[in-house]
Scaffold this motif. Structure first.
Motif: not given
Length: 308
Positions: A30-35, A216-217, A228-231
């Motif tokens: 449920q985080g960033p795209a393209g993982t 995400e780091w 640093l991004t919290w999802w």
């Protein structure tokens, strides 16, 4: 008619709950795209991980709290952490023993897995944990608990907070506010740093519906920056739907935010992951715990690490 109406409402309530529990969780990260999936930390046979003799997936059930936790050592009991052999899911149980002692569990990947486990996640990766927590609206029965998902820099708390700590999700006293925090040499405790949305209030029953907490780091050496991004995703009790929020804290080399502390840990030993269920102490501000006499749980259903 009244009886039929009450029966229908009860059926709808039960169906809604059972339906959610049987498969309404969001699919995929449920985080960033393209993982791209790199590590399943609940697996006991993950390529790229060397497992010690005693382990639960990539975790070791702690005997002692280590740096940064503020937990009395006698509170931790490895037997409070149990892995289901069929699903690999792990349950942490906090309960009062017959002698009156409170026992609970802590999972730690130190020495088994870190954010520097492989080059393809070392500088840019995404970690996502799905777990229940003792927190909900009107969760007074969970007072004294402070379950957390957090990562510790090089040395796993040695000389804390010198090597950095990132709290991905912490909830205190049963109240569903998600606290997201960074501790480091010049910013810790009451002077710690936070992303803009912290604390994030969620209208959720996290004791039933799992929190999906991701970090995400993104280490950008050329720009002297670590993002640093919290999802955070949760099942909202009002809308009866899943909600997703994200918030970013940027650490800049030229700013006074301990960029070098976090940069150094990411590019050397990396950050290890901790999932625990502390009870009582300075953070909740009380030693009144398990007030209804019932055990409390963290049911950890997924811990996955992604690259890009």
């Amino acid at each position: 008619v009244l009886v039929n109406t009450m029966w229908i409402l009860t059926f709808i309530q039960c169906f809604s709950y059972i339906g959610f529990g049987l498969g309404s969780l969001p699919d995929g990260p449920q985080g960033p795209a393209g993982t791209i999936l790199k590590f399943d930390l609940l697996s006991n046979s993950q390529t790229g991980i060397s497992y010690p003799e005693e382990h639960l997936g990539a975790f070791i059930a702690a005997f002692s709290p280590g740096g940064g936790s503020g937990i009395p050592q006698q509170q931790f009991d490895p037997e409070a952490c149990e892995q289901d052999n069929a699903t690999n899911e792990i349950t942490i149980t906090a309960q009062r023993e017959e002698d009156g002692r409170v026992s609970t569990g802590r999972l730690d990947t130190y020495g088994v897995w870190s954010t520097a486990q492989s080059e393809d996640i070392k500088k840019h990766g995404y970690l996502e944990v799905r777990t229940t927590m003792p927190a909900k609206i009107d969760g007074q029965n969970f007072i004294g608990s402070w379950p957390g998902i957090w990562i510790l820099g090089s040395g796993s708390g040695f000389e804390w907070p010198k090597h950095g700590e990132v709290d991905i999700a912490l909830v205190v006293n049963g109240y569903p506010d998600i606290e997201m925090t960074l501790h480091s040499t010049n910013h810790y405790g009451g002077s710690a740093q936070h992303p803009p949305l912290s604390p994030l209030h969620v209208n959720a029953d996290l004791s039933r519906d799992p929190l999906i907490a991701g970090l995400e780091w993104n280490v950008q050496e050329d720009e002297g920056k670590v993002d640093l991004t919290w999802w955070i995703s949760w099942f909202d009790q009002i809308s009866q739907s899943w909600i997703n929020e994200n918030t970013t804290k940027s650490l800049i080399e030229e700013a006074d935010n301990d960029y070098l502390i976090f940069y150094s840990s990411f590019v050397t030993e990396g950050f290890s992951l901790i999932i625990d269920l502390p009870e009582g102490g300075p953070i909740p501000g009380t030693n009144e715990v398990l007030v209804d006499g019932q055990p409390q749980y963290m049911h950890v259903s997924s811990v996955k690490v992604y690259g890009f």
